[in-house]
Design a protein around this motif. Sequence first.
Motif, PDB file in Angstrom:
ATOM      1  N   ILE A 107       0.849  -1.195   0.000  1.00 60.13           N
ATOM      2  CA  ILE A 107       0.000   0.000   0.000  1.00 60.13           C
ATOM      3  C   ILE A 107       0.884   1.244   0.000  1.00 60.13           C
ATOM      4  N   ASP A 108       1.957   1.190   0.759  1.00 60.54           N
ATOM      5  CA  ASP A 108       2.901   2.303   0.820  1.00 60.54           C
ATOM      6  C   ASP A 108       3.662   2.457  -0.498  1.00 60.54           C
ATOM      7  N   LEU A 109       4.138   1.357  -1.045  1.00 63.30           N
ATOM      8  CA  LEU A 109       4.907   1.388  -2.293  1.00 63.30           C
ATOM      9  C   LEU A 109       4.106   1.992  -3.442  1.00 63.30           C
ATOM     10  N   PHE A 110       2.842   1.630  -3.535  1.00 63.33           N
ATOM     11  CA  PHE A 110       1.982   2.126  -4.611  1.00 63.33           C
ATOM     12  C   PHE A 110       1.303   3.457  -4.246  1.00 63.33           C
ATOM     13  N   GLU A 111       1.590   3.958  -3.072  1.00 64.68           N
ATOM     14  CA  GLU A 111       1.098   5.259  -2.621  1.00 64.68           C
ATOM     15  C   GLU A 111      -0.406   5.441  -2.840  1.00 64.68           C
ATOM     16  N   LEU A 112      -1.180   4.539  -2.244  1.00 63.37           N
ATOM     17  CA  LEU A 112      -2.635   4.605  -2.373  1.00 63.37           C
ATOM     18  C   LEU A 112      -3.247   5.730  -1.541  1.00 63.37           C
ATOM     19  N   GLY A 113      -2.481   6.279  -0.624  1.00 65.68           N
ATOM     20  CA  GLY A 113      -2.983   7.383   0.192  1.00 65.68           C
ATOM     21  C   GLY A 113      -3.835   6.947   1.368  1.00 65.68           C
ATOM     22  N   VAL A 114      -3.814   5.665   1.694  1.00 61.48           N
ATOM     23  CA  VAL A 114      -4.637   5.154   2.799  1.00 61.48           C
ATOM     24  C   VAL A 114      -3.802   4.438   3.858  1.00 61.48           C
ATOM     25  N   LEU A 115      -2.516   4.697   3.865  1.00 65.34           N
ATOM     26  CA  LEU A 115      -1.633   4.000   4.806  1.00 65.34           C
ATOM     27  C   LEU A 115      -2.034   4.275   6.256  1.00 65.34           C
TER      28      LEU A 115
END
Length: 113
Positions: free
Chosen positions: A62-70
């Motif tokens: 989730i962090d690597l793809f920067e989904l913005g919901v970490l």
Amino acid sequence: MEENYKLYRVRELADGDEDFIMAIAAAFLEEVPEDAARLKKAVAEADYYTTYQAAHKMKPTIDLFELGVLDDLITVQDWGKLEKKDEDVSKELRTVLEAIEKTSEEIKKDFNL
């Protein structure tokens, strides 16, 4: 392309290797939706341990793809880890699941997967 996710960090890791980027995108589709379903079920059943495990496993991707919901995912993870029976994480869970769903659809289109 890249509305619900960002490939900046993936491209940095890939150092120009497009096959690597494709493999990482395919791995996202293989693992993250499955983990999200596991997370959703665990929260619904108040299975704290599985909630923690699933959320913790998803964090790096989730962090690597920067989904913005970490931050929302960490809230759900901590709910499981600390067994916060008196807290409701349904809003955060919904935010994470929606982001994963949108990103999965976008990656399928962007990479023809």
